[in-house]
Design a protein around this motif. Structure first.
Motif, PDB file in Angstrom:
ATOM      1  N   THR A  81      -3.049   5.643  -0.288  1.00 55.22           N
ATOM      2  CA  THR A  81      -3.617   6.805   0.401  1.00 55.22           C
ATOM      3  C   THR A  81      -2.803   8.000  -0.070  1.00 55.22           C
ATOM      4  OG1 THR A  81      -4.274   5.525   2.335  1.00 55.22           O
ATOM      5  CG2 THR A  81      -4.072   7.909   2.616  1.00 55.22           C
ATOM      6  N   THR A  94      -9.211  -4.052  -2.048  1.00 56.09           N
ATOM      7  CA  THR A  94      -7.823  -4.052  -1.578  1.00 56.09           C
ATOM      8  C   THR A  94      -7.266  -2.641  -1.724  1.00 56.09           C
ATOM      9  OG1 THR A  94      -7.476  -6.349  -2.270  1.00 56.09           O
ATOM     10  CG2 THR A  94      -5.518  -5.007  -1.887  1.00 56.09           C
ATOM     11  N   LYS A  95      -6.868  -2.061  -0.613  1.00 58.35           N
ATOM     12  CA  LYS A  95      -6.342  -0.683  -0.681  1.00 58.35           C
ATOM     13  C   LYS A  95      -5.007  -0.678  -1.414  1.00 58.35           C
ATOM     14  CE  LYS A  95      -6.507   2.018   2.961  1.00 58.35           C
ATOM     15  NZ  LYS A  95      -6.096   2.662   4.249  1.00 58.35           N
ATOM     16  N   GLU A  96      -4.862   0.291  -2.346  1.00 59.12           N
ATOM     17  CA  GLU A  96      -3.612   0.437  -3.081  1.00 59.12           C
ATOM     18  C   GLU A  96      -2.850   1.701  -2.698  1.00 59.12           C
ATOM     19  OE1 GLU A  96      -3.186  -0.318  -7.126  1.00 59.12           O
ATOM     20  OE2 GLU A  96      -4.632  -1.951  -7.216  1.00 59.12           O
ATOM     21  N   HIS A 126       1.589   5.207   0.473  1.00 57.06           N
ATOM     22  CA  HIS A 126       1.097   6.348   1.252  1.00 57.06           C
ATOM     23  C   HIS A 126       1.938   7.544   0.822  1.00 57.06           C
ATOM     24  CE1 HIS A 126      -0.375   7.982   5.395  1.00 57.06           C
ATOM     25  NE2 HIS A 126      -0.576   8.821   4.393  1.00 57.06           N
ATOM     26  N   PHE A 136      -8.900   1.775  -4.097  1.00 56.55           N
ATOM     27  CA  PHE A 136      -8.996   0.355  -3.777  1.00 56.55           C
ATOM     28  C   PHE A 136      -9.223  -0.414  -5.072  1.00 56.55           C
ATOM     29  CE2 PHE A 136     -10.394   2.856  -0.243  1.00 56.55           C
ATOM     30  CZ  PHE A 136      -9.970   2.199   0.910  1.00 56.55           C
ATOM     31  N   VAL A 165       0.844  -1.193   0.000  1.00 56.04           N
ATOM     32  CA  VAL A 165       0.000   0.000   0.000  1.00 56.04           C
ATOM     33  C   VAL A 165       0.880   1.244   0.000  1.00 56.04           C
ATOM     34  CG1 VAL A 165      -1.837   1.250   1.173  1.00 56.04           C
ATOM     35  CG2 VAL A 165      -1.789  -1.259   1.249  1.00 56.04           C
ATOM     36  N   ASP A 222     -11.420   4.173   6.657  1.00 61.36           N
ATOM     37  CA  ASP A 222     -11.171   2.726   6.742  1.00 61.36           C
ATOM     38  C   ASP A 222     -12.232   2.048   7.610  1.00 61.36           C
ATOM     39  OD1 ASP A 222      -8.938   2.682   5.104  1.00 61.36           O
ATOM     40  OD2 ASP A 222      -7.533   2.988   6.758  1.00 61.36           O
ATOM     41  N   MET A 239      -8.173   8.017  -1.653  1.00 60.17           N
ATOM     42  CA  MET A 239      -7.742   6.627  -1.520  1.00 60.17           C
ATOM     43  C   MET A 239      -8.228   5.857  -2.737  1.00 60.17           C
ATOM     44  SD  MET A 239      -8.678   5.751   2.429  1.00 60.17           S
ATOM     45  CE  MET A 239      -7.902   6.567   3.818  1.00 60.17           C
ATOM     46  N   SER A 263     -17.459   8.333  -2.485  1.00 64.35           N
ATOM     47  CA  SER A 263     -16.750   7.270  -3.194  1.00 64.35           C
ATOM     48  C   SER A 263     -17.281   7.174  -4.613  1.00 64.35           C
ATOM     49  CB  SER A 263     -16.908   5.929  -2.480  1.00 64.35           C
ATOM     50  OG  SER A 263     -18.259   5.499  -2.492  1.00 64.35           O
TER      51      SER A 263
END
Length: 429
Positions: A417, A413-415, A248, A264, A246, A337, A262, A309
């Motif tokens: 921030t 799935t977070k990629e 940041h 995902f 991830v 989150d 963010m 979103s």
């Protein structure tokens, strides 16, 4: 909804006879693989073809011709969808039945103007007018550059460049300033020839007209040759068991409000059977004013000026976008989150589902209130079902359960921030 007629291999006519509108509309869509260079050239070409034609060699004369057709509309546009670039010509005129002199063939004359503008453009010595090309290049460059002044758009663009560099998700439908600058009047003529001879073409005619007669005349009106659809490989999806590192990332510019975004990834794309479920999940999460992000991040905690979103189904991505004070980054990111975790845990009320269903349904139904809306919605959803109707999609949304929404949240799935903030903001680095 629309009746399809194949005019040639790769050239389709879609007609819909309806008395819903007092206008008659035609749209011609040229589709080709998306690259920076082609997007730039095709966007400049769109501007040039809208400017003038051989019959009307100045912008003023073309606009005067449209005014004489009782204020008919004619314009061009470019967009992207997945790995493809779409060049659209759109025209609309009043239905002559509503005129004092109904014998005036307004739509016929508009069709003539459109086809002449397309097949007989304003050329000098076999290429486009250099002065017009240079002027429209600058117009497109200015449009591309305008994103830097809109920090909300810029933050999302920059975030996509960081996670999908060089891929269709991060490419602009207008190309890049560098690619536009490289265009010449000769290269633009090559782009024009390729578009007419190689693009997949979809032609739409909608209104209270004799669609059977128009279909019979279509080969003469639109004398395109047969072609084979060109396609680029779909973007590789997330591999099973693979969890990306991830990112940041914080960047600074001269600005006041911070932009916390963010992204995902999700294996559920536009053609995935769970696509309607992901639409519903996005609506509950942050698509509307009743959604969790708006209520909890903006309203209850007052951590964001806006927070929502967006589901980019053709790229398998879901974005969360918020405007914040940069000092509140960590707290805001943690609360965002938490909203996704709440969905995964099944913290979803029947009211949230009903409100999301109602707003999604209203949104797609309202799209059918205009002729252009009907064309655009069908042009997208025909890729799933050529017999598409709004009711069919709404029925799929109605079947979505709380457990379905949980499952959709679980596959996010977070990629990254990403924070874009002012230089005077607190330095977290």
């Amino acid at each position: 909804m629309f009746h399809k007629t194949e005019l040639q291999s790769g050239v389709n006519l879609y007609t819909r006879q309806t008395a819903q509108f007092k206008t008659v509309s035609v749209a011609i869509k040229f589709t080709a693989p998306l690259t920076e260079e082609s997007a730039a050239a095709r966007t400049v070409l769109a501007n040039v073809l809208e400017d003038s034609s051989a019959q009307y060699p100045t912008r003023t004369k073309l606009r005067q011709a449209l005014e004489e057709l009782y204020g008919a509309v004619y314009y061009t546009d470019t967009s992207k969808r997945g790995n493809e670039h779409i060049f659209t010509i759109y025209a609309e005129s009043v239905n002559e039945e509503y005129l004092r002199n109904p014998d005036v063939p307004v739509f016929e004359q508009l069709l003539t103007l459109v086809t002449e503008s397309l097949f007989k453009p304003n050329l000098n010595d076999g290429v486009f007018d250099g002065a017009i090309v240079e002027r429209e290049k600058q117009t497109v460059i200015d449009r591309i550059g305008s994103v830097y002044n809109d920090k909300t758009r810029y933050a999302n663009k920059r975030m996509l460049e960081l996670i999908r560099s060089g891929q269709p998700a991060s490419l602009s439908a207008s190309g890049t300033e560098k690619a536009v600058s490289a265009i010449t009047k000769e290269s633009l003529k090559t782009t024009y020839d390729q578009m007419l001879n190689e693009d997949t073409i979809d032609i739409y005619i909608l209104g209270d007209v004799d669609t059977k007669q128009l279909t019979e005349r279509a080969q003469t009106l639109f004398p395109f040759t047969q072609r084979t659809r060109k396609s680029m490989p779909a973007e590789a999806g997330k591999q099973d068991g693979y969890v990306p590192t991830v990112k940041h990332i914080r960047e600074k510019q001269d600005m006041k409000q911070g932009k916390l975004n963010m992204a995902f990834s999700t294996p559920v794309g536009f053609k995935h059977p769970d696509y309607p479920k992901m639409q519903m999940m996005n609506g509950v999460l942050g698509g509307f004013a009743h959604s969790k992000l708006f209520i909890n991040v903006r309203e209850k905690e007052s951590l964001a000026y806006y927070c929502s979103s967006s589901y980019a189904s053709h790229y398998g991505l879901l974005y969360v976008m918020s405007g914040i004070d940069a000092e509140q980054e960590e707290k805001t990111a943690a609360l965002i989150d938490q909203q996704i975790e709440a969905l995964r845990d099944g913290d979803i009320s029947d009211l949230e589902i009903r409100q999301t269903l109602a707003l999604l349904s209203n949104s797609i139904r309202s799209s059918f209130d205009s002729a252009k809306g009907q064309i655009e919605i069908y042009d997208q959803y025909k890729l799933l079902d050529e017999n598409f109707t709004a009711d069919k999609l709404i029925e799929e949304w109605e079947r979505v359960t709380k457990e379905d929404i949980q499952q959709m949240a679980a596959v996010l799935t977070k990629e990254i921030t990403y924070l874009l903030s002012g230089r005077e903001a607190m330095d977290h680095e």
